[in-house]
Design a protein around this motif. Structure first.
Motif, short mmCIF file in Angstrom:
data_model
loop_
_atom_site.label_atom_id
_atom_site.label_comp_id
_atom_site.label_asym_id
_atom_site.label_seq_id
_atom_site.Cartn_x
_atom_site.Cartn_y
_atom_site.Cartn_z
N MET A 1 -82.94 -4.42 76.09
CA MET A 1 -84.29 -4.76 75.69
C MET A 1 -84.34 -6.19 75.18
SD MET A 1 -85.83 -1.37 73.92
CE MET A 1 -87.46 -1.58 74.54
N GLU A 2 -85.50 -6.75 75.26
CA GLU A 2 -85.67 -8.17 74.95
C GLU A 2 -85.29 -8.56 73.52
OE1 GLU A 2 -89.17 -11.56 75.12
OE2 GLU A 2 -89.57 -9.58 75.88
N PHE A 3 -85.61 -7.73 72.54
CA PHE A 3 -85.38 -8.11 71.15
C PHE A 3 -84.20 -7.38 70.52
CE2 PHE A 3 -89.86 -8.90 72.04
CZ PHE A 3 -89.89 -10.26 71.76
N GLY A 4 -83.45 -6.62 71.27
CA GLY A 4 -82.26 -5.97 70.76
C GLY A 4 -82.54 -4.80 69.84
N ILE A 5 -83.70 -4.18 69.95
CA ILE A 5 -84.02 -3.01 69.13
C ILE A 5 -83.62 -1.79 69.95
CG2 ILE A 5 -85.83 -1.79 67.89
CD1 ILE A 5 -87.36 -4.42 67.74
N LEU A 6 -82.33 -1.49 69.93
CA LEU A 6 -81.78 -0.45 70.79
C LEU A 6 -81.27 0.78 70.04
CD1 LEU A 6 -79.77 -2.81 73.16
CD2 LEU A 6 -82.00 -1.77 73.59
N SER A 7 -80.77 0.59 68.85
CA SER A 7 -80.19 1.72 68.12
C SER A 7 -81.25 2.38 67.23
CB SER A 7 -79.03 1.24 67.25
OG SER A 7 -79.52 0.47 66.17
N PRO A 8 -81.04 3.64 66.88
CA PRO A 8 -81.98 4.30 65.96
C PRO A 8 -82.14 3.55 64.64
CG PRO A 8 -80.58 5.93 67.00
CD PRO A 8 -80.03 4.57 67.39
N ALA A 9 -81.07 2.95 64.14
CA ALA A 9 -81.16 2.21 62.88
C ALA A 9 -82.05 0.98 63.02
CB ALA A 9 -79.77 1.79 62.41
N ARG A 10 -81.95 0.28 64.15
CA ARG A 10 -82.80 -0.90 64.36
C ARG A 10 -84.25 -0.51 64.59
NH1 ARG A 10 -80.59 -6.29 65.95
NH2 ARG A 10 -78.42 -6.18 65.37
N VAL A 11 -84.47 0.61 65.29
CA VAL A 11 -85.84 1.10 65.48
C VAL A 11 -86.46 1.41 64.13
CG1 VAL A 11 -87.23 2.97 66.42
CG2 VAL A 11 -85.45 1.95 67.82
N ALA A 12 -85.71 2.11 63.27
CA ALA A 12 -86.21 2.44 61.94
C ALA A 12 -86.45 1.19 61.11
CB ALA A 12 -85.22 3.35 61.22
N ALA A 13 -85.57 0.20 61.25
CA ALA A 13 -85.71 -1.04 60.49
C ALA A 13 -86.94 -1.84 60.95
CB ALA A 13 -84.46 -1.89 60.63
N TRP A 14 -87.38 -1.64 62.16
CA TRP A 14 -88.59 -2.30 62.65
C TRP A 14 -89.83 -1.48 62.30
CZ3 TRP A 14 -92.46 -0.96 66.08
CH2 TRP A 14 -93.35 -1.98 66.39
N ILE A 15 -89.77 -0.18 62.51
CA ILE A 15 -90.95 0.67 62.29
C ILE A 15 -91.35 0.71 60.81
CG2 ILE A 15 -91.75 3.07 62.30
CD1 ILE A 15 -90.43 3.39 65.00
N ALA A 16 -90.39 0.78 59.90
CA ALA A 16 -90.71 0.94 58.48
C ALA A 16 -91.59 -0.19 57.95
CB ALA A 16 -89.44 1.09 57.67
N PRO A 17 -91.18 -1.46 58.04
CA PRO A 17 -92.06 -2.51 57.49
C PRO A 17 -93.33 -2.71 58.31
CG PRO A 17 -90.11 -3.49 58.48
CD PRO A 17 -89.90 -2.01 58.49
N THR A 18 -93.24 -2.49 59.61
CA THR A 18 -94.42 -2.65 60.45
C THR A 18 -95.46 -1.58 60.10
OG1 THR A 18 -93.03 -3.53 62.21
CG2 THR A 18 -95.23 -2.82 62.82
N GLY A 19 -95.03 -0.36 59.94
CA GLY A 19 -95.94 0.71 59.56
C GLY A 19 -96.52 0.49 58.17
#
Length: 48
Positions: free
Chosen positions: A1-19
């Protein structure tokens, strides 16, 4: 993926502050302003 958000930990690290910042994904724009700084950030990019 373009921004390297591939692992569950990175997905969570993106979703939490964005949400959090978007009040549970209910907002699509920042609530501050309109200040000169906001106007520069939200300028009409279709005019290019």
């Amino acid at each position: 993926m373009e921004f390297g958000i591939l692992s569950p930990a990175r997905v969570a690290a993106w979703i939490a502050p964005t949400g959090h910042k978007s009040l549970g994904f209910s907002l699509t724009r920042e609530l501050w302003g309109p200040t000169p700084a906001q106007m520069r950030c939200e300028r009409d990019l279709s005019a290019r």
